[in-house]
Design a protein around this motif. Structure first.
Motif, PDB file in Angstrom:
ATOM      1  N   THR A 151       0.834  -1.189   0.000  1.00  0.00           N
ATOM      2  CA  THR A 151       0.000   0.000   0.000  1.00  0.00           C
ATOM      3  C   THR A 151       0.878   1.252   0.000  1.00  0.00           C
ATOM      4  OG1 THR A 151      -1.719  -1.184   1.210  1.00  0.00           O
ATOM      5  CG2 THR A 151      -1.813   1.229   1.240  1.00  0.00           C
ATOM      6  N   GLY A 152       0.602   2.173  -0.887  1.00  0.00           N
ATOM      7  CA  GLY A 152       1.416   3.382  -1.024  1.00  0.00           C
ATOM      8  C   GLY A 152       2.414   3.296  -2.152  1.00  0.00           C
ATOM      9  N   GLY A 153       2.725   2.062  -2.599  1.00  0.00           N
ATOM     10  CA  GLY A 153       3.572   1.866  -3.762  1.00  0.00           C
ATOM     11  C   GLY A 153       5.053   2.080  -3.567  1.00  0.00           C
ATOM     12  N   LEU A 154       5.521   2.243  -2.316  1.00  0.00           N
ATOM     13  CA  LEU A 154       6.946   2.506  -2.095  1.00  0.00           C
ATOM     14  C   LEU A 154       7.797   1.250  -2.202  1.00  0.00           C
ATOM     15  CD1 LEU A 154       6.910   5.027   0.909  1.00  0.00           C
ATOM     16  CD2 LEU A 154       7.419   5.528  -1.491  1.00  0.00           C
ATOM     17  N   THR A 155       7.222   0.100  -1.871  1.00  0.00           N
ATOM     18  CA  THR A 155       7.975  -1.149  -1.854  1.00  0.00           C
ATOM     19  C   THR A 155       7.192  -2.247  -2.562  1.00  0.00           C
ATOM     20  OG1 THR A 155       7.042  -1.671   0.334  1.00  0.00           O
ATOM     21  CG2 THR A 155       9.224  -0.639   0.285  1.00  0.00           C
ATOM     22  N   GLU A 156       7.931  -3.276  -2.997  1.00  0.00           N
ATOM     23  CA  GLU A 156       7.331  -4.457  -3.612  1.00  0.00           C
ATOM     24  C   GLU A 156       8.120  -5.678  -3.156  1.00  0.00           C
ATOM     25  OE1 GLU A 156       7.565  -4.017  -7.821  1.00  0.00           O
ATOM     26  OE2 GLU A 156       9.659  -3.365  -7.785  1.00  0.00           O
ATOM     27  N   ASN A 157       7.524  -6.862  -3.315  1.00  0.00           N
ATOM     28  CA  ASN A 157       8.203  -8.033  -2.790  1.00  0.00           C
ATOM     29  C   ASN A 157       7.924  -9.289  -3.594  1.00  0.00           C
ATOM     30  OD1 ASN A 157       5.655  -8.950  -2.022  1.00  0.00           O
ATOM     31  ND2 ASN A 157       5.985  -8.711   0.161  1.00  0.00           N
ATOM     32  N   ALA A 158       8.704 -10.320  -3.267  1.00  0.00           N
ATOM     33  CA  ALA A 158       8.462 -11.700  -3.664  1.00  0.00           C
ATOM     34  C   ALA A 158       8.571 -12.532  -2.396  1.00  0.00           C
ATOM     35  CB  ALA A 158       9.458 -12.155  -4.723  1.00  0.00           C
ATOM     36  N   LEU A 159       8.099 -13.777  -2.442  1.00  0.00           N
ATOM     37  CA  LEU A 159       8.004 -14.597  -1.236  1.00  0.00           C
ATOM     38  C   LEU A 159       8.657 -15.960  -1.419  1.00  0.00           C
ATOM     39  CD1 LEU A 159       4.197 -14.040  -0.477  1.00  0.00           C
ATOM     40  CD2 LEU A 159       6.107 -12.634   0.310  1.00  0.00           C
ATOM     41  N   VAL A 160       9.215 -16.463  -0.334  1.00  0.00           N
ATOM     42  CA  VAL A 160       9.658 -17.854  -0.244  1.00  0.00           C
ATOM     43  C   VAL A 160       8.935 -18.452   0.950  1.00  0.00           C
ATOM     44  CG1 VAL A 160      11.588 -19.428   0.162  1.00  0.00           C
ATOM     45  CG2 VAL A 160      11.928 -17.358  -1.238  1.00  0.00           C
ATOM     46  N   VAL A 161       7.932 -19.290   0.709  1.00  0.00           N
ATOM     47  CA  VAL A 161       7.173 -19.878   1.811  1.00  0.00           C
ATOM     48  C   VAL A 161       7.791 -21.225   2.187  1.00  0.00           C
ATOM     49  CG1 VAL A 161       5.066 -18.662   1.177  1.00  0.00           C
ATOM     50  CG2 VAL A 161       5.453 -20.959   0.304  1.00  0.00           C
ATOM     51  N   LEU A 162       7.776 -21.512   3.477  1.00  0.00           N
ATOM     52  CA  LEU A 162       8.421 -22.702   4.025  1.00  0.00           C
ATOM     53  C   LEU A 162       7.391 -23.638   4.639  1.00  0.00           C
ATOM     54  CD1 LEU A 162      11.347 -20.783   5.762  1.00  0.00           C
ATOM     55  CD2 LEU A 162      11.375 -21.867   3.499  1.00  0.00           C
ATOM     56  N   LYS A 163       7.753 -24.896   4.753  1.00  0.00           N
ATOM     57  CA  LYS A 163       6.807 -25.893   5.245  1.00  0.00           C
ATOM     58  C   LYS A 163       6.365 -25.638   6.680  1.00  0.00           C
ATOM     59  CE  LYS A 163       8.079 -29.760   2.246  1.00  0.00           C
ATOM     60  NZ  LYS A 163       8.545 -31.163   2.188  1.00  0.00           N
ATOM     61  N   ASP A 201      -2.289   0.179  10.418  1.00  0.00           N
ATOM     62  CA  ASP A 201      -2.784  -0.614   9.297  1.00  0.00           C
ATOM     63  C   ASP A 201      -1.737  -0.711   8.194  1.00  0.00           C
ATOM     64  OD1 ASP A 201      -5.243  -0.970  10.538  1.00  0.00           O
ATOM     65  OD2 ASP A 201      -6.094   0.838   9.633  1.00  0.00           O
ATOM     66  N   GLY A 202      -1.677  -1.866   7.560  1.00  0.00           N
ATOM     67  CA  GLY A 202      -0.816  -2.075   6.409  1.00  0.00           C
ATOM     68  C   GLY A 202      -1.512  -2.971   5.419  1.00  0.00           C
ATOM     69  N   GLY A 203      -0.887  -3.140   4.255  1.00  0.00           N
ATOM     70  CA  GLY A 203      -1.507  -4.002   3.258  1.00  0.00           C
ATOM     71  C   GLY A 203      -0.674  -4.118   2.005  1.00  0.00           C
ATOM     72  N   ARG A 204      -1.163  -4.931   1.095  1.00  0.00           N
ATOM     73  CA  ARG A 204      -0.466  -5.175  -0.167  1.00  0.00           C
ATOM     74  C   ARG A 204      -1.476  -5.695  -1.181  1.00  0.00           C
ATOM     75  NH1 ARG A 204       1.811 -10.038  -1.830  1.00  0.00           N
ATOM     76  NH2 ARG A 204       1.995 -10.869   0.289  1.00  0.00           N
ATOM     77  N   GLU A 205      -1.275  -5.317  -2.433  1.00  0.00           N
ATOM     78  CA  GLU A 205      -2.079  -5.893  -3.500  1.00  0.00           C
ATOM     79  C   GLU A 205      -1.277  -6.964  -4.214  1.00  0.00           C
ATOM     80  OE1 GLU A 205      -4.527  -4.717  -7.583  1.00  0.00           O
ATOM     81  OE2 GLU A 205      -3.781  -3.129  -6.256  1.00  0.00           O
ATOM     82  N   LYS A 222      -5.751  -9.479  -5.647  1.00  0.00           N
ATOM     83  CA  LYS A 222      -6.338  -9.642  -4.324  1.00  0.00           C
ATOM     84  C   LYS A 222      -5.673  -8.666  -3.349  1.00  0.00           C
ATOM     85  CE  LYS A 222      -7.483 -13.805  -3.114  1.00  0.00           C
ATOM     86  NZ  LYS A 222      -8.956 -13.757  -3.012  1.00  0.00           N
ATOM     87  N   VAL A 223      -6.481  -7.957  -2.551  1.00  0.00           N
ATOM     88  CA  VAL A 223      -5.979  -6.942  -1.624  1.00  0.00           C
ATOM     89  C   VAL A 223      -5.875  -7.533  -0.226  1.00  0.00           C
ATOM     90  CG1 VAL A 223      -6.395  -4.685  -0.578  1.00  0.00           C
ATOM     91  CG2 VAL A 223      -6.923  -5.061  -2.999  1.00  0.00           C
ATOM     92  N   LEU A 224      -4.674  -7.498   0.343  1.00  0.00           N
ATOM     93  CA  LEU A 224      -4.417  -8.022   1.674  1.00  0.00           C
ATOM     94  C   LEU A 224      -4.380  -6.880   2.682  1.00  0.00           C
ATOM     95  CD1 LEU A 224      -1.406 -10.359   0.781  1.00  0.00           C
ATOM     96  CD2 LEU A 224      -3.834 -10.678   0.307  1.00  0.00           C
ATOM     97  N   LYS A 225      -4.843  -7.168   3.897  1.00  0.00           N
ATOM     98  CA  LYS A 225      -4.811  -6.173   4.966  1.00  0.00           C
ATOM     99  C   LYS A 225      -4.262  -6.814   6.240  1.00  0.00           C
ATOM    100  CE  LYS A 225      -8.782  -3.550   3.202  1.00  0.00           C
ATOM    101  NZ  LYS A 225     -10.133  -3.012   3.516  1.00  0.00           N
ATOM    102  N   TRP A 226      -3.483  -6.015   6.981  1.00  0.00           N
ATOM    103  CA  TRP A 226      -2.936  -6.485   8.254  1.00  0.00           C
ATOM    104  C   TRP A 226      -2.719  -5.311   9.190  1.00  0.00           C
ATOM    105  CZ3 TRP A 226       0.168  -7.605   3.758  1.00  0.00           C
ATOM    106  CH2 TRP A 226       1.162  -6.660   3.504  1.00  0.00           C
ATOM    107  N   ARG A 227      -2.326  -5.625  10.429  1.00  0.00           N
ATOM    108  CA  ARG A 227      -1.995  -4.598  11.412  1.00  0.00           C
ATOM    109  C   ARG A 227      -0.603  -4.906  11.959  1.00  0.00           C
ATOM    110  NH1 ARG A 227      -5.559  -2.626  15.742  1.00  0.00           N
ATOM    111  NH2 ARG A 227      -4.936  -0.618  14.892  1.00  0.00           N
ATOM    112  N   ASN A 228       0.261  -3.903  11.913  1.00  0.00           N
ATOM    113  CA  ASN A 228       1.647  -4.057  12.368  1.00  0.00           C
ATOM    114  C   ASN A 228       1.892  -3.264  13.637  1.00  0.00           C
ATOM    115  OD1 ASN A 228       2.447  -5.675  10.266  1.00  0.00           O
ATOM    116  ND2 ASN A 228       3.586  -4.106   9.178  1.00  0.00           N
ATOM    117  N   SER A 229       2.755  -3.800  14.477  1.00  0.00           N
ATOM    118  CA  SER A 229       3.289  -3.050  15.616  1.00  0.00           C
ATOM    119  C   SER A 229       4.787  -3.297  15.658  1.00  0.00           C
ATOM    120  CB  SER A 229       2.658  -3.495  16.935  1.00  0.00           C
ATOM    121  OG  SER A 229       3.250  -2.795  18.019  1.00  0.00           O
TER     122      SER A 229
END
Length: 288
Positions: free
Chosen positions: A42-54, A128-132, A137-144
């Motif tokens: 959200t905001g477009g400043l950063t982007e990512n890729a993921l490595v998910v683990l078992k 609040d945070g999030g990512r498209e 699909k739009v994801l939403k979360w809360r960070n501290s």
């Protein structure tokens, strides 16, 4: 009602130079990881890729979309970029997150625990945070996160899902967590701090985790963490806080400051062994 856990490893953050998500994705593939597309935050400043683990944790391969010079000095976009906690970090392992809550304020829980423990750590209120995702699909979360002077990148931040976690961490199909390297899960995250900060950081992490370390010496302390899914072969991941023990570690601490020095992964027998580089961060392969 039971107290929520504050010791579940959610993800580890790896930063590379602006606009390099595709390049770092290939670098991690070359290391034997299966890399999944992420998206823009959200905001477009950063982007990512993921490595998910078992084990349900994952690696976030993140970069800023543009260098700071892309934004006019004094512009709102430039101010937001410069205020990002990772804006001034050197590439490599820069941060890590524990699983948070969207319904309970873990910042309040930890701050109350720290006050009782007389430790110095304090967390800012949830934001609040999030990512498209690349599929829209739009994801939403809360960070501290730890307050500005409380060691961001040494102590974890917390990420609590508002939308389903499986949207953020796509473990289905199971092949998403199958890696050519034989990686099963995280063995440990090791963090370097200055000698004179070690005692305070031990107290801080004890307040965050809510448990005393399982091992505690004059040079390091170790806590056992949980993972979002069933533990993989080799046991639960460890969080290690230590003072530098070698010349290379002292040099790294001087050049990069306090933070993650290395991440170790459990791997299937007969697969990877020894050490590797991302090339910006150190990896250790351990038999699962």
């Amino acid at each position: 009602m039971s107290t929520p856990s504050t010791k579940t490893l959610d993800h580890i953050v790896h930063l590379t130079p602006p606009g390099s998500v595709d390049a770092v994705s290939q670098q991690f593939r070359d290391l034997g990881f299966h890399v999944l597309p992420g998206g823009k935050h959200t905001g477009g400043l950063t982007e990512n890729a993921l490595v998910v683990l078992k084990d349900g944790a994952y690696l976030e391969l993140i970069s800023f979309t543009h260098p700071a010079s892309h934004y006019p000095p004094g512009s709102p976009e430039r101010q937001k970029r410069d205020a990002n906690p990772w804006a001034w970090k050197e590439p490599g392992w820069i941060d890590y997150a524990f699983l948070g809550s969207s319904s309970t304020s873990l910042s309040e829980l930890i701050n109350a625990r720290a006050k009782k423990d007389k430790s110095r750590i304090r967390y800012d209120p949830e934001v609040d945070g999030g990512r498209e995702r690349s599929d829209g699909k739009v994801l939403k979360w809360r960070n501290s996160a730890p307050s500005q002077n409380d060691g961001r990148g040494v102590a974890p931040f917390f990420c609590g899902d508002v939308t389903p976690r499986e949207w953020r961490v796509p473990l289905d199909p199971p092949s998403n967590a199958e890696h050519p390297s034989g990686v099963l899960g995280v063995a440990y995250v090791r963090i370097l701090v200055e000698d004179n900060d070690l005692s305070d950081m031990k107290a801080n992490i004890t307040s965050v985790v809510g448990k005393l370390p399982v091992s505690n010496t004059s040079r390091r302390a170790t806590w056992v963490l949980d993972t979002p899914r069933t533990d993989v072969a080799g046991g639960k991941p460890r969080l290690i806080i230590s003072a530098p023990e070698t010349t290379d570690e002292r040099w790294t601490l001087k050049e990069r400051g306090e933070g993650i020095y290395e991440v170790a992964f459990l791997v299937s027998s007969g697969m990877k062994a020894g050490q590797a580089w991302t090339p910006y961060g150190k990896i250790v392969w351990l038999k699962g």
